[in-house]
Design a protein around this motif. Sequence first.
Motif, PDB file in Angstrom:
ATOM      1  N   CYS A 174       1.063  -0.907  -0.407  1.00  0.00           N
ATOM      2  CA  CYS A 174      -0.177  -0.143  -0.239  1.00  0.00           C
ATOM      3  C   CYS A 174       0.819   1.233   0.768  1.00  0.00           C
ATOM      4  O   CYS A 174       0.690   2.253  -0.200  1.00  0.00           O
ATOM      5  CB  CYS A 174      -1.032  -0.101   1.330  1.00  0.00           C
ATOM      6  SG  CYS A 174      -0.280   0.131   2.455  1.00  0.00           S
ATOM      7  N   LYS A 191      -4.380  -3.794   8.987  1.00  0.00           N
ATOM      8  CA  LYS A 191      -4.272  -2.011   8.219  1.00  0.00           C
ATOM      9  C   LYS A 191      -4.526  -2.571   6.735  1.00  0.00           C
ATOM     10  O   LYS A 191      -4.819  -1.616   6.051  1.00  0.00           O
ATOM     11  CB  LYS A 191      -3.235  -1.158   9.422  1.00  0.00           C
ATOM     12  CG  LYS A 191      -3.984  -0.543  10.598  1.00  0.00           C
ATOM     13  CD  LYS A 191      -3.375  -0.040  11.295  1.00  0.00           C
ATOM     14  CE  LYS A 191      -3.013   0.207  12.799  1.00  0.00           C
ATOM     15  NZ  LYS A 191      -2.260   1.021  12.659  1.00  0.00           N
ATOM     16  N   LYS A 204      -4.723  -2.587   3.070  1.00  0.00           N
ATOM     17  CA  LYS A 204      -5.439  -2.044   2.443  1.00  0.00           C
ATOM     18  C   LYS A 204      -5.735  -2.846   1.543  1.00  0.00           C
ATOM     19  O   LYS A 204      -6.664  -3.769   1.189  1.00  0.00           O
ATOM     20  CB  LYS A 204      -6.278  -0.893   1.418  1.00  0.00           C
ATOM     21  CG  LYS A 204      -6.273   0.304   2.514  1.00  0.00           C
ATOM     22  CD  LYS A 204      -7.520   0.447   3.176  1.00  0.00           C
ATOM     23  CE  LYS A 204      -8.130   2.048   3.965  1.00  0.00           C
ATOM     24  NZ  LYS A 204      -8.406   1.717   5.114  1.00  0.00           N
ATOM     25  N   GLY A 231      -7.039  -7.188   2.508  1.00  0.00           N
ATOM     26  CA  GLY A 231      -8.237  -6.412   3.530  1.00  0.00           C
ATOM     27  C   GLY A 231      -9.422  -7.874   2.982  1.00  0.00           C
ATOM     28  O   GLY A 231     -10.054  -8.468   3.890  1.00  0.00           O
TER      29      GLY A 231
END
Length: 156
Positions: free
Chosen positions: A84, A97, A99, A102
């Motif tokens: 990220c 955390k 993304k 996720g």
Amino acid sequence: MSRTELRNKVREIDKRFWINEMEQLKTLEIYRKYKKEIKEVRIYDNRISSKWLFRARSNSLKVNQRSYFLKKGHKEEDKICGLCNKEEESLEHFILKCKDLGGKRNKELIKKYKGRNGKETVGLLLFKTKGEDLESIKEMLNNMWVTREKLLELKG
């Protein structure tokens, strides 16, 4: 001194040594908080998912923050998440955390073990899960790690 007294004395000395060693290692902050005694835990087996759980619990997953400390001539940017590019890739970032990972998280499991902050949530997930939840965390870590490696390979 009897054998039992001697054995107990050796265990006491071992425990003090173990605690002293843990207190000196900054990387064992979560482990130190949740692992209070020397004893065998029967949560690991020969599956790769057990390897990821062990590495996560001992904070030895080779995320960028960890790798940074192991490299010579490292730079601050070496700690940034390669997926990220938002923040340091710590254990907490990896599990909660990032993304890009996720879709591989078990959101219900994370919600069930949610703590007051990210570190506490990670600690509860890694050290307080049992039974079916423990198997779910192993599988989640495995899926996340495999995805991380594939995505990093694609990014070059």
